[in-house]
Design a protein around this motif. Structure first.
Motif, PDB file in Angstrom:
ATOM      1  N   LEU B 234     -13.288   7.871 -11.743  1.00  0.00           N
ATOM      2  CA  LEU B 234     -12.067   7.215 -11.617  1.00  0.00           C
ATOM      3  C   LEU B 234     -12.010   6.923  -9.871  1.00  0.00           C
ATOM      4  O   LEU B 234     -12.214   7.452  -9.672  1.00  0.00           O
ATOM      5  CB  LEU B 234     -10.649   7.853 -12.460  1.00  0.00           C
ATOM      6  CG  LEU B 234     -11.740   7.951 -13.980  1.00  0.00           C
ATOM      7  CD1 LEU B 234     -10.171   7.707 -14.126  1.00  0.00           C
ATOM      8  CD2 LEU B 234     -11.602   6.390 -14.817  1.00  0.00           C
ATOM      9  N   LEU B 235     -10.672   6.104  -9.563  1.00  0.00           N
ATOM     10  CA  LEU B 235      -9.831   6.218  -8.550  1.00  0.00           C
ATOM     11  C   LEU B 235      -8.917   6.350  -8.598  1.00  0.00           C
ATOM     12  O   LEU B 235      -8.103   6.383  -8.819  1.00  0.00           O
ATOM     13  CB  LEU B 235     -10.212   4.675  -7.549  1.00  0.00           C
ATOM     14  CG  LEU B 235     -11.719   3.876  -7.284  1.00  0.00           C
ATOM     15  CD1 LEU B 235     -12.246   3.588  -8.338  1.00  0.00           C
ATOM     16  CD2 LEU B 235     -11.276   2.855  -6.612  1.00  0.00           C
ATOM     17  N   TYR B 236      -8.427   7.560  -7.835  1.00  0.00           N
ATOM     18  CA  TYR B 236      -6.982   8.307  -7.507  1.00  0.00           C
ATOM     19  C   TYR B 236      -6.309   6.998  -7.271  1.00  0.00           C
ATOM     20  O   TYR B 236      -6.643   6.615  -5.801  1.00  0.00           O
ATOM     21  CB  TYR B 236      -6.772   9.173  -6.302  1.00  0.00           C
ATOM     22  CG  TYR B 236      -7.457  10.450  -7.140  1.00  0.00           C
ATOM     23  CD1 TYR B 236      -7.098  10.838  -8.043  1.00  0.00           C
ATOM     24  CD2 TYR B 236      -8.751  10.876  -6.581  1.00  0.00           C
ATOM     25  CE1 TYR B 236      -7.434  12.467  -8.914  1.00  0.00           C
ATOM     26  CE2 TYR B 236      -9.047  12.323  -7.255  1.00  0.00           C
ATOM     27  CZ  TYR B 236      -8.912  12.816  -8.193  1.00  0.00           C
ATOM     28  OH  TYR B 236      -9.123  13.994  -9.036  1.00  0.00           O
ATOM     29  N   SER B 237      -4.909   6.937  -7.649  1.00  0.00           N
ATOM     30  CA  SER B 237      -4.552   5.589  -7.179  1.00  0.00           C
ATOM     31  C   SER B 237      -4.479   5.634  -5.645  1.00  0.00           C
ATOM     32  O   SER B 237      -3.719   4.843  -4.809  1.00  0.00           O
ATOM     33  CB  SER B 237      -3.126   5.477  -7.799  1.00  0.00           C
ATOM     34  OG  SER B 237      -2.630   5.735  -7.880  1.00  0.00           O
ATOM     35  N   GLN B 238      -3.474   7.107  -4.821  1.00  0.00           N
ATOM     36  CA  GLN B 238      -3.714   7.196  -3.995  1.00  0.00           C
ATOM     37  C   GLN B 238      -4.653   8.455  -2.914  1.00  0.00           C
ATOM     38  O   GLN B 238      -4.530   8.704  -2.369  1.00  0.00           O
ATOM     39  CB  GLN B 238      -2.324   8.221  -3.888  1.00  0.00           C
ATOM     40  CG  GLN B 238      -0.820   8.382  -4.400  1.00  0.00           C
ATOM     41  CD  GLN B 238      -0.478   7.176  -3.353  1.00  0.00           C
ATOM     42  OE1 GLN B 238      -0.857   6.779  -2.856  1.00  0.00           O
ATOM     43  NE2 GLN B 238       0.895   7.380  -3.258  1.00  0.00           N
ATOM     44  N   GLY B 239      -6.032   7.826  -3.264  1.00  0.00           N
ATOM     45  CA  GLY B 239      -6.761   8.330  -2.872  1.00  0.00           C
ATOM     46  C   GLY B 239      -7.589   7.395  -2.049  1.00  0.00           C
ATOM     47  O   GLY B 239      -7.165   6.922  -1.587  1.00  0.00           O
ATOM     48  N   SER B 240      -8.877   8.323  -0.815  1.00  0.00           N
ATOM     49  CA  SER B 240      -9.242   7.707   0.053  1.00  0.00           C
ATOM     50  C   SER B 240      -9.952   6.754   0.221  1.00  0.00           C
ATOM     51  O   SER B 240     -10.262   5.812   0.507  1.00  0.00           O
ATOM     52  CB  SER B 240     -10.102   9.136   0.968  1.00  0.00           C
ATOM     53  OG  SER B 240     -10.827   9.006   0.018  1.00  0.00           O
ATOM     54  N   LEU B 241     -10.600   6.712  -1.369  1.00  0.00           N
ATOM     55  CA  LEU B 241     -11.439   5.024  -1.708  1.00  0.00           C
ATOM     56  C   LEU B 241     -10.487   4.047  -2.078  1.00  0.00           C
ATOM     57  O   LEU B 241     -11.021   2.778  -1.262  1.00  0.00           O
ATOM     58  CB  LEU B 241     -12.284   5.074  -2.680  1.00  0.00           C
ATOM     59  CG  LEU B 241     -13.245   3.956  -2.897  1.00  0.00           C
ATOM     60  CD1 LEU B 241     -14.069   3.622  -2.206  1.00  0.00           C
ATOM     61  CD2 LEU B 241     -14.547   4.619  -4.310  1.00  0.00           C
TER      62      LEU B 241
END
Ligand code: FAD
Ligand code: GDP
Ligand code: MG
Lengths: 203, 649
Positions: B234-241
């Motif tokens: 999944l994508l972390y909403s504060q993540g680097s992606l």
């Protein structure tokens, strides 16, 4: 441009063999010019042109292949959420016509099944070098349930017509969909671009 | 192929996984001439997603013995000059092991109710129609009409050289109605002994709706309605992606949905974890007192640093122990530990608090969970970066094999590659996904493994009013020290599965084969589809229509120095790691980019095409030879573009 500046927004995607004139068609329509040479436009993703049809502002977002068709490596994501596809071949190049079934397979796999496809035979200014007769193309497009048009990006023949007709069809399709289909079903594009996602703070 | 590939580049990138694709975009964006190739017919490598039949073809390909398919490629040995050396690349990546497929859905296209047992009879007369390998097709993977087989024989492929300890699989324990072992079909009775303990949580006992039945032929027919990811991320909403997608504007090629629920599994029950203020107050599971306790604790976590007295004495203790001192009920402690902090049982208090705070901050960005999922699957993301690369002039070639790297003996640098046509392609830098490296190059490398399961089911693991939920569930290990299993359940509006089905991904770090690692969790949550309903209890669980297990190699921990004999201008990218986010891939791409081009900015935003407006009457003069667009009119930048809705009334 804010939301109120147009009534409709459509994504139109061009496909077809390299060299058939896709980029020229887009630039002819959006910029009104015929670029000299094989001018791949670096850094331009899609072009925007807003047209007015029966008093309604229609914003067309026109996507070019970014050259990935050259070695048959178009990304699937390119087709996602396209409202219309312009499948182009070169009337002076038999090979570009013979590849159409392959393109149709790709469309069938990756594009939405609601997509409108237009078949375009380009370069009619080179009539003396024609290799694909109009009749053959018409038969083919009929069998595949596609609209068909011949154009010249160079002479600006039928280019406006191509995009404006398409816009008209897209409008009537969109109207029909909202009438018939006001139950929200998961359609491509139901998701949001990141900046549109709603915020909800813990606090 | 009418067109000839140019032979001079700045950067050649081999493999289209996420790190390679990000690098391709970054290099191209900074003006490098990029050639990006992949030997496969699809984008993404082990980050790809497939239609249903595409996945079947992929499986087939995984099982093909690499030696059996000697391909005729132009000999490259003669093309190496005296002053040069060659480093051969690998013919076929071998990163997938222990694939096992189970089909529970009815094979009968006509109806869903028919004699049980009848359908397994002809399993051994398996047709070969599915054998079309991925590469041979001109167009990617499937041709739906070709797939007429109603059986999918998928062999178990234990490998002796595996790092994963292989135990004889205990077939007795298997819950499968039918299991395909090579050409034979072994039918195992369903043993439901250990399923009884699982009570369904949401009981809509008032009306047990008649279940719709998706058949196997239907899944094949609607194959393209599936987009099945090989990775489970999944994508972390504060993540680097997310940050990179936004910064580089690549986000405009994809659309996202919020993960709508975080679930917990406790005492045989699936429950929703309340994590926003509204959730906490609306929760039916929590008592008033619990609600107050949880709110108080979460509010404290948001700025725990300001209250050192609250945790100072426990800093080095286990977070789980610390939670006990906070007068939280076992219920709440479980939620916080496993579903909010997502820490392991052995995490200390400080890590736990930090993770909890992070979670709460991520919540704030989009929606009521801290995670996003891309429509059409995670496999879209590498492609989006590839498009960005192409837009800036990068050249793309799938189905293009590279046979070897050519090293200049004197300088020790790689100067070219030789492709399957025997064509030499020169460049200054080479970026190679590690599965392309040969056994010799990797002889001393140690790998980890990821255990994966992909399930197609007929209902959600936690039914609610909406059948369009995207959920993540962490199932803690039964034995201490083992790994927890991450479960994500996707609904059809994510465009990854067809209506009436759910796509469930399970993943954990491997200790055994994927099935051995994951089957117990699958059993707890699901029941195999059967034509006749046996058990009232079992009826309420989602039914398995189809299941796939496999192990994927995890090379994310491999250091560059463990590869033998690679020139310094050859950079290596790893395959997917086992983490939930893609932070590792982003970090890797950025590190490599900075190493090659220390003074260049990493993926700066491109000019926004929205700002380039051409008025029909406002004709621009031709500018021969330029490759930049003439900007007719600049508008103020827009927040973003909602491509989806054509109607804006
Ligand atoms: C809501 C939420 C958001 C998260 N966001 C991220 C993220 O954006 N990036 C990420 O790598 N991991 C994130 N995590 C942590 C992730 O789930 C795993 O805990 C972590 O990746 C496991 O790594 P590790 O135990 O091997 O190494 P660790 O040493 O535990 O962590 C690896 C890296 O992840 C960072 N990290 C750990 N926890 C978080 C966190 N809660 N938020 C942000 N960064 C964290 C660390 O600083 C470190 O750089 C998040 C967890 C939650 C619950
Ligand atoms: N004569 C003629 N040439 C055209 C026309 N359209 C495009 N071309 C030429 O065809 C070549 C390829 O055009 P381009 O737009 O780059 O094709 P693309 O690869 O499909 O994008 C260029 O040399 C153009 O000048 C046309 O309508 N008439
Ligand atoms: Mg072009």
């Amino acid at each position: 441009m804010s939301m109120e500046d147009y009534d409709f927004l459509f994504k139109i995607v061009l496909i077809g063999n390299a060299g058939v004139g896709k980029t020229c068609l887009v630039r002819r329509f959006t910029q009104g010019l015929f670029p000299p040479g094989q001018g791949a436009t670096i850094g331009v993703d899609f072009m925007i042109k807003t047209v007015e049809i029966n008093g309604e502002k229609v914003k067309l977002q026109i996507w070019d292949t970014a050259g990935q068709e050259r070695f048959r490596s178009i990304t699937q994501s390119y087709y996602r959420s396209a409202n219309a596809l312009i499948l182009t071949y070169d009337i002076t190049c038999e090979e570009s016509f013979r590849c159409l079934p392959e393109w149709l397979r790709e469309i069938e796999q990756y594009a939405s099944n609601k997509v409108i496809t237009v078949l375009v035979g380009n370069k009619i200014d080179l009539a003396e070098r024609r290799e694909v007769s109009q009749q053959r193309a018409e038969e083919f497009s009929e069998a595949q349930d596609m609209y068909y048009l011949e154009t010249s990006a160079k002479e600006s023949d039928n280019v406006e017509k191509l995009f404006l007709d398409l816009a008209c069809r897209l409008i009537s399709e969109a109207r029909q969909n909202t009438l018939v289909n006001n139950v929200s079903s998961p359609l491509p594009g139901e998701g949001k671009s990141i900046s549109y996602l709603t915020c909800c703070n813990f606090n | 192929m009418a067109d000839n590939l140019p032979t001079e580049f700045d950067v050649v990138i081999i493999g289209t996984g996420l790190p390679e694709s990000i690098l391709a975009a970054a290099c191209s964006r900074s003006g490098q001439r990029v050639l990006h190739v992949d030997s496969r017919s699809y984008y993404g490598g082990n980050w790809a997603s497939f239609s249903f039949s595409g996945l079947l073809s992929w499986l087939k390909e995984c099982q093909e013995n690499s030696d059996s398919k000697e391909e005729t490629a132009a000999a490259w040995q003669d093309l190496i000059h005296e002053t040069e050396e060659a480093i051969a690349l690998c013919r076929k990546a071998e990163t997938i092991q222990h694939t096992e497929v189970f089909c529970y859905a009815s094979q009968n296209a006509e109806d869903s109710v028919h004699e049980i047992g009848a359908l397994q009879k002809d399993a051994s007369s398996v047709s070969d129609t599915l054998t079309e390998p991925l590469h041979s097709a001109e167009m990617p993977e499937e041709r739906q009409s070709d797939i007429t087989s109603n059986e999918i024989p998928v062999e178990q492929t234990p490998r002796s050289d595996s790092k994963v300890s292989l135990e004889e699989s205990d077939t007795e324990e298997s819950l499968d109605k039918e299991k395909y072992c090579g050409e034979k079909t072994c039918v195992h009775p369903v043993s439901d002994g250990d399923m009884v303990e699982n009570k369904p949580t949401v009981e809509d006992s008032t009306s047990q709706p008649k279940r719709n039945t998706i058949t196997y032929p239907q899944m094949v027919k609607e194959s393209r309605g599936f987009n099945i990811d090989l990775v489970s991320k999944l994508l972390y909403s504060q993540g680097s992606l997310i940050d990179l997608l936004i910064k580089s504007n690549v986000s405009r090629y994809a659309e996202f949905k919020n993960v709508t629920r975080i679930l917990a599994f406790r005492e045989g029950k699936v429950e929703q974890v309340p994590c926003s203020r509204a959730d906490v107050f609306n929760s039916k599971e929590l008592t008033m007192i619990e609600k107050r306790m949880l709110m108080k604790f979460l509010t404290f976590c948001l700025d725990y640093e300001q209250h050192p007295d609250e945790y100072q004495d426990f800093q080095q203790c286990l977070f789980s122990e610390y939670l006990k001192t906070k007068k939280l009920t076992p219920n709440l402690r479980h939620f916080i530990l496993h579903s909010i902090a997502m820490t392991s049982d052995s995490s200390c208090t400080l890590d736990g608090l930090k993770a909890t705070k992070n979670f709460l901050q991520c919540l704030g960005r989009y929606g009521n969970t801290p995670f996003l999922f891309p429509l059409y699957g995670q496999g879209e993301i590498p492609q989006c970066f590839c498009r960005m690369c192409a837009v800036f002039g990068g050249i793309y070639c799938l189905r293009h094999k590279i046979q070897c790297l050519v090293v200049d003996k004197e300088s020790g640098r790689c100067k070219a590659v030789i492709d399957h046509f025997g064509q030499r392609i020169n460049a200054n830098y080479f970026i190679v996904e590690d599965s392309y490296l040969s056994k010799e190059t990797c002889s001393t490398v140690q790998y980890k493994q990821i255990s994966r399961a992909v399930l197609i089911t007929d209902q959600s693991i936690l039914k609610t009013d909406s059948d369009q939920q995207i959920s993540i569930l962490i199932v803690p290990p039964v034995e201490p020290g083992a790994c927890s299993v991450r479960v994500t359940e996707l609904c059809s509006s994510t465009m990854t599965c067809i209506k009436g089905t759910y796509l469930v991904h399970l993943s954990c770090e491997s200790s055994k084969t994927a099935r051995e690692d994951l089957e117990s969790v699958v059993k707890k949550l699901f029941t195999p589809f059967a034509e006749t309903e046996v058990d009232e209890e079992e009826l309420r669980k989602p039914r398995l229509l189809w299941a796939l297990y496999f192990n994927m190699r995890d090379s994310s921990g491999v250091s560059r120095s463990s590869y033998c004999g690679l020139p310094c201008n050859v950079y290596v990218c790893s395959g997917p790691d086992s983490g939930l986010g893609s932070e590792h891939a982003v970090k890797l791409a950025e590190t490599v980019f900075q190493e090659i081009f220390p003074s260049e900015e990493f993926c700066p935003p491109p000019p926004n095409p929205e700002d380039i407006i051409f008025d029909g009457d406002d004709k621009q003069p031709d500018v021969p030879g330029t490759s930049t667009v003439t900007v007719a009119k600049l508008e103020s930048p827009e927040e973003g573009e909602n491509l989806e809705s054509p109607l804006q009334n």
